[in-house]
Design a protein around this motif. Structure first.
Motif, mmCIF file in Angstrom:
data_model
loop_
_atom_site.group_PDB
_atom_site.id
_atom_site.type_symbol
_atom_site.label_atom_id
_atom_site.label_comp_id
_atom_site.label_asym_id
_atom_site.label_seq_id
_atom_site.Cartn_x
_atom_site.Cartn_y
_atom_site.Cartn_z
ATOM 1 N N SER A 86 -12.719 5.142 4.809
ATOM 2 C CA SER A 86 -11.527 5.204 5.651
ATOM 3 C C SER A 86 -10.396 5.941 4.936
ATOM 4 O O SER A 86 -10.230 5.834 3.719
ATOM 5 C CB SER A 86 -11.062 3.776 5.997
ATOM 6 N N ASP A 87 -9.608 6.680 5.708
ATOM 7 C CA ASP A 87 -8.453 7.377 5.134
ATOM 8 C C ASP A 87 -7.146 6.626 5.381
ATOM 9 O O ASP A 87 -6.066 7.180 5.216
ATOM 10 C CB ASP A 87 -8.359 8.794 5.689
ATOM 11 N N ALA A 88 -7.246 5.339 5.773
ATOM 12 C CA ALA A 88 -6.051 4.561 6.091
ATOM 13 C C ALA A 88 -5.087 4.490 4.908
ATOM 14 O O ALA A 88 -3.871 4.648 5.068
ATOM 15 C CB ALA A 88 -6.434 3.154 6.543
ATOM 16 N N ALA A 89 -5.627 4.274 3.715
ATOM 17 C CA ALA A 89 -4.763 4.173 2.530
ATOM 18 C C ALA A 89 -4.047 5.496 2.264
ATOM 19 O O ALA A 89 -2.874 5.505 1.846
ATOM 20 C CB ALA A 89 -5.575 3.755 1.314
ATOM 21 N N ASP A 90 -4.729 6.610 2.519
ATOM 22 C CA ASP A 90 -4.099 7.918 2.316
ATOM 23 C C ASP A 90 -2.993 8.161 3.343
ATOM 24 O O ASP A 90 -1.941 8.734 3.019
ATOM 25 C CB ASP A 90 -5.148 9.033 2.419
ATOM 26 N N ARG A 91 -3.221 7.723 4.578
ATOM 27 C CA ARG A 91 -2.208 7.904 5.617
ATOM 28 C C ARG A 91 -0.966 7.055 5.324
ATOM 29 O O ARG A 91 0.168 7.505 5.528
ATOM 30 C CB ARG A 91 -2.796 7.538 6.982
ATOM 31 N N ILE A 92 -1.180 5.842 4.820
ATOM 32 C CA ILE A 92 -0.042 4.986 4.468
ATOM 33 C C ILE A 92 0.686 5.560 3.253
ATOM 34 O O ILE A 92 1.920 5.487 3.162
ATOM 35 C CB ILE A 92 -0.511 3.543 4.221
ATOM 36 N N ALA A 93 -0.062 6.159 2.340
ATOM 37 C CA ALA A 93 0.568 6.802 1.179
ATOM 38 C C ALA A 93 1.502 7.916 1.617
ATOM 39 O O ALA A 93 2.543 8.155 0.979
ATOM 40 C CB ALA A 93 -0.495 7.335 0.226
ATOM 41 N N GLN A 94 1.167 8.603 2.715
ATOM 42 C CA GLN A 94 2.047 9.643 3.226
ATOM 43 C C GLN A 94 3.354 9.050 3.764
ATOM 44 O O GLN A 94 4.416 9.656 3.653
ATOM 45 C CB GLN A 94 1.340 10.444 4.321
ATOM 46 N N VAL A 95 3.257 7.847 4.335
ATOM 47 C CA VAL A 95 4.464 7.166 4.804
ATOM 48 C C VAL A 95 5.421 6.928 3.646
ATOM 49 O O VAL A 95 6.629 7.129 3.747
ATOM 50 C CB VAL A 95 4.093 5.827 5.478
ATOM 51 N N TYR A 96 4.852 6.505 2.520
ATOM 52 C CA TYR A 96 5.660 6.136 1.354
ATOM 53 C C TYR A 96 5.741 7.254 0.308
ATOM 54 O O TYR A 96 6.071 6.990 -0.845
ATOM 55 C CB TYR A 96 5.075 4.882 0.704
ATOM 56 N N ARG A 97 5.455 8.481 0.688
ATOM 57 C CA ARG A 97 5.352 9.572 -0.286
ATOM 58 C C ARG A 97 6.600 9.685 -1.162
ATOM 59 O O ARG A 97 6.497 9.817 -2.387
ATOM 60 C CB ARG A 97 5.099 10.892 0.436
ATOM 61 N N ALA A 98 7.781 9.628 -0.548
ATOM 62 C CA ALA A 98 9.014 9.783 -1.325
ATOM 63 C C ALA A 98 9.157 8.684 -2.364
ATOM 64 O O ALA A 98 9.653 8.912 -3.475
ATOM 65 C CB ALA A 98 10.220 9.789 -0.388
ATOM 66 N N ILE A 99 8.720 7.478 -2.014
ATOM 67 C CA ILE A 99 8.794 6.352 -2.951
ATOM 68 C C ILE A 99 7.763 6.510 -4.057
ATOM 69 O O ILE A 99 8.059 6.294 -5.244
ATOM 70 C CB ILE A 99 8.582 5.025 -2.193
ATOM 71 N N LEU A 100 6.559 6.917 -3.688
ATOM 72 C CA LEU A 100 5.485 7.066 -4.678
ATOM 73 C C LEU A 100 5.782 8.190 -5.659
ATOM 74 O O LEU A 100 5.390 8.123 -6.827
ATOM 75 C CB LEU A 100 4.148 7.302 -3.971
ATOM 76 N N GLU A 101 6.485 9.225 -5.196
ATOM 77 C CA GLU A 101 6.835 10.335 -6.091
ATOM 78 C C GLU A 101 7.778 9.904 -7.205
ATOM 79 O O GLU A 101 7.889 10.568 -8.237
ATOM 80 C CB GLU A 101 7.453 11.483 -5.281
ATOM 81 N N ASP A 102 8.453 8.748 -7.006
ATOM 82 C CA ASP A 102 9.332 8.203 -8.043
ATOM 83 C C ASP A 102 8.573 7.339 -9.040
ATOM 84 O O ASP A 102 9.182 6.756 -9.937
ATOM 85 C CB ASP A 102 10.456 7.374 -7.407
ATOM 86 N N GLY A 103 7.245 7.230 -8.858
ATOM 87 C CA GLY A 103 6.431 6.495 -9.824
ATOM 88 C C GLY A 103 6.099 5.071 -9.457
ATOM 89 O O GLY A 103 5.564 4.322 -10.289
ATOM 90 N N THR A 104 6.406 4.660 -8.243
ATOM 91 C CA THR A 104 6.074 3.300 -7.825
ATOM 92 C C THR A 104 4.561 3.112 -7.788
ATOM 93 O O THR A 104 3.845 3.928 -7.193
ATOM 94 C CB THR A 104 6.652 3.015 -6.428
ATOM 95 N N PRO A 105 4.032 2.057 -8.400
ATOM 96 C CA PRO A 105 2.583 1.817 -8.364
ATOM 97 C C PRO A 105 2.076 1.638 -6.927
ATOM 98 O O PRO A 105 2.705 0.936 -6.125
ATOM 99 C CB PRO A 105 2.421 0.529 -9.170
ATOM 100 N N TYR A 106 0.945 2.277 -6.630
ATOM 101 C CA TYR A 106 0.326 2.175 -5.302
ATOM 102 C C TYR A 106 -1.023 1.504 -5.491
ATOM 103 O O TYR A 106 -1.948 2.086 -6.066
ATOM 104 C CB TYR A 106 0.167 3.565 -4.691
ATOM 105 N N LEU A 107 -1.131 0.274 -5.039
ATOM 106 C CA LEU A 107 -2.307 -0.550 -5.298
ATOM 107 C C LEU A 107 -3.116 -0.717 -4.028
ATOM 108 O O LEU A 107 -2.649 -1.301 -3.048
ATOM 109 C CB LEU A 107 -1.870 -1.922 -5.832
ATOM 110 N N THR A 108 -4.333 -0.187 -4.025
ATOM 111 C CA THR A 108 -5.204 -0.312 -2.859
ATOM 112 C C THR A 108 -6.297 -1.325 -3.150
ATOM 113 O O THR A 108 -6.797 -1.421 -4.268
ATOM 114 C CB THR A 108 -5.821 1.042 -2.488
ATOM 115 N N MET A 109 -6.666 -2.059 -2.118
ATOM 116 C CA MET A 109 -7.642 -3.145 -2.277
ATOM 117 C C MET A 109 -8.199 -3.493 -0.907
ATOM 118 O O MET A 109 -7.866 -2.858 0.098
ATOM 119 C CB MET A 109 -6.966 -4.356 -2.915
ATOM 120 N N ASP A 110 -9.033 -4.521 -0.847
ATOM 121 C CA ASP A 110 -9.595 -4.948 0.435
ATOM 122 C C ASP A 110 -8.597 -5.846 1.166
ATOM 123 O O ASP A 110 -7.595 -6.293 0.605
ATOM 124 C CB ASP A 110 -10.925 -5.669 0.229
ATOM 125 N N TRP A 111 -8.917 -6.115 2.440
ATOM 126 C CA TRP A 111 -8.022 -6.931 3.260
ATOM 127 C C TRP A 111 -7.692 -8.274 2.618
ATOM 128 O O TRP A 111 -6.528 -8.651 2.506
ATOM 129 C CB TRP A 111 -8.684 -7.219 4.612
#
Length: 462
Positions: free
Chosen positions: A179-204
């Motif tokens: 699934s590309d759901a995590a990648d799509r959500i990462a695009q929502v938060y792109r500006a935040i993630l570019e500042d170095g915020t940890p992005y943690l993906t896992m199961d439901w």
């Protein structure tokens, strides 16, 4: 990106405004027309520092709108955040998912094409799997993926916690690793993630457990120091000095080791109860049995404060004037849900005290919960004629209040520090009796306490 936020209460309104602040086009949706009208007019229907400015700025920029129409939401965007409330059930500790399930059912009835639903509400583990099965059964003209992105907002700091979070957690369907759901959500938060915020993906399931586990740990830490406070009260120790000492241990840390009246609000109490209830449903109730004691320690602090005030008033508050400064469960909030401060005010009133309450922001909410209490216009007004003044919520204006501000209006110079937030030495030096939870000593003033001639008057949340 275009996105909707379903549910525009505290969580949803904050998320919608902050996503627009990141540059997205956002449509907020709620069934409460009055709430939607208020938000659309640029007025937040609750108190949260800085949120009004973010809301108005993005409405004016055309990036943020509000509606009650789910059909409009379905056609507006392909990404939908769920911020619907999950309160405690009235007859048990379990979470009530009725509003959440209703919102999902009604939304998917309008969806066509490919959509991503992203939950932010705090839910029991296993909710995602159940919702996904229901979505699959009801979907007719849409391909819908479900992800969970729990919130970690602190009331009073919600805007900063949304725009500058310490981590972003996303749970996706473990049955579909491609699934590309995590990648799509990462695009929502792109500006935040570019500042170095940890992005943690896992199961439901893991994502669902992260929020309640964090709150359970925090509640446990708070109740731990309050349990130690109970020991200090009978053994002659000073819980603040003790907390300072153990807080130097890097494995423990000093944060949230402040003894006092305990926690309240719309999250910690209900979340630990729902977590324990869910563990019981899963057959592993013993694993979280300790949370019941965490809850009980917390509730005992309220009774302890009432007892302290009664003792200071020669064993009874019947007929005494008591000022309670604070009604919100914490400063920088107007939330009175499960507020220790308001609970204490109500209990003192039931025991015959004439209680006068003042809070900088929570007066309206408090009055709706306990209309029989007297609500003052200021701390000085609340303290007029008081036999005891209680600081029950650590608002800055109470913490930094000079004893002289109240000395000439009270009947007796007795200050009860329920949050251990005052400078006790300064109050004693000003001729006040100073008492606090977590200390066995009955603190006496350095100067003789006086009875002050003042008008006698009679006569707060999470």
């Amino acid at each position: 990106m275009k996105m909707t936020v379903i549910g525009c209460g505290y969580l949803g309104a904050t998320h919608a405004a902050c996503m627009a602040e990141l540059g997205h086009e956002v449509l907020g949706v709620d069934v409460d027309a009055a709430k939607i009208d208020s938000l659309a007019a640029g007025t937040v229907p609750f108190f949260e520092p800085n949120l009004d400015d973010v809301l108005k700025r993005n409405i004016a920029a055309g990036r943020l709108r509000f509606t009650t129409d789910l059909a409009e939401a379905a056609s507006f965007a392909r990404v939908h955040f769920l911020g619907v409330g999950t309160p405690q059930q009235p007859t048990s500790g379990a979470a009530d998912l009725t509003a959440l399930r209703t919102a999902v059912r009604e939304l998917i009835g309008h969806l066509r094409g490919r959509h991503l639903i992203v939950g932010k509400s705090t839910v029991p583990v296993g909710t995602c799997a159940e919702l996904a099965d229901e979505i699959a059964a009801l979907s007719r003209s849409a391909t819908i993926e479900l992800a969970w992105n729990p919130e970690f907002l602190r009331e009073g700091f919600a805007v900063d916690d949304t725009l500058r979070p310490d981590r972003i957690v996303v749970g996706t369907d473990p049955r579909h690793p491609d699934s590309d759901a995590a990648d799509r959500i990462a695009q929502v938060y792109r500006a935040i993630l570019e500042d170095g915020t940890p992005y943690l993906t896992m199961d439901w399931a893991t994502a669902e457990l992260v929020k309640v586990s964090a709150n359970a740990f925090l509640a446990t830490k708070i109740s731990f120091i309050n349990a130690i406070s109970e020991i200090c009260e009978v053994a002659g120790g000073d819980v603040t000095a003790l907390a300072d000492a153990i807080g130097h241990d890097a494995r423990i840390g000093r944060r949230f080791l402040n003894a006092g009246l305990g926690f309240g609000g719309g999250c910690l109490p209900k979340d630990i109860r729902a977590f324990a209830a869910r563990a019981q449903e899963l057959g592993v109730g013993d694993a979280l049995a300790f949370l019941r004691e965490v809850d009980e320690v917390n509730m005992r602090r309220r009774a302890a404060l009432v007892g302290l005030v009664e003792k200071a008033c020669d064993g009874s508050v019947l007929g005494r004037n008591v000022a309670v400064l604070g009604a919100a469960f914490k400063p920088e909030s107007d939330d009175v849900r499960d507020s220790p401060a308001l609970a204490v005010a109500a209990q003192l009133s039931l025991r015959g005290a004439r209680v006068s309450v003042f809070d900088p922001k929570a007066m309206g909410n408090a009055a709706r919960v306990f209309p029989t209490l007297r609500y003052a216009e200021s701390a000085r007004d609340a303290a007029r004629g008081a036999d005891a003044v209680i600081v029950a919520t650590e608002w800055a204006e109470f913490v930094h209040m000079s004893p002289a501000e109240l000395s000439t209006v009270v009947s007796r110079r007795l200050i009860v520090d329920a949050r251990r937030c005052l400078d006790g030495d300064a109050w004693r030096a000003a001729g006040w009796e100073y008492r606090a939870l977590g200390s066995s000593a009955v603190a006496t003033p350095t100067a003789t306490a006086e009875l002050v001639d003042a008008p006698q008057t009679s006569d707060f949340l999470v």
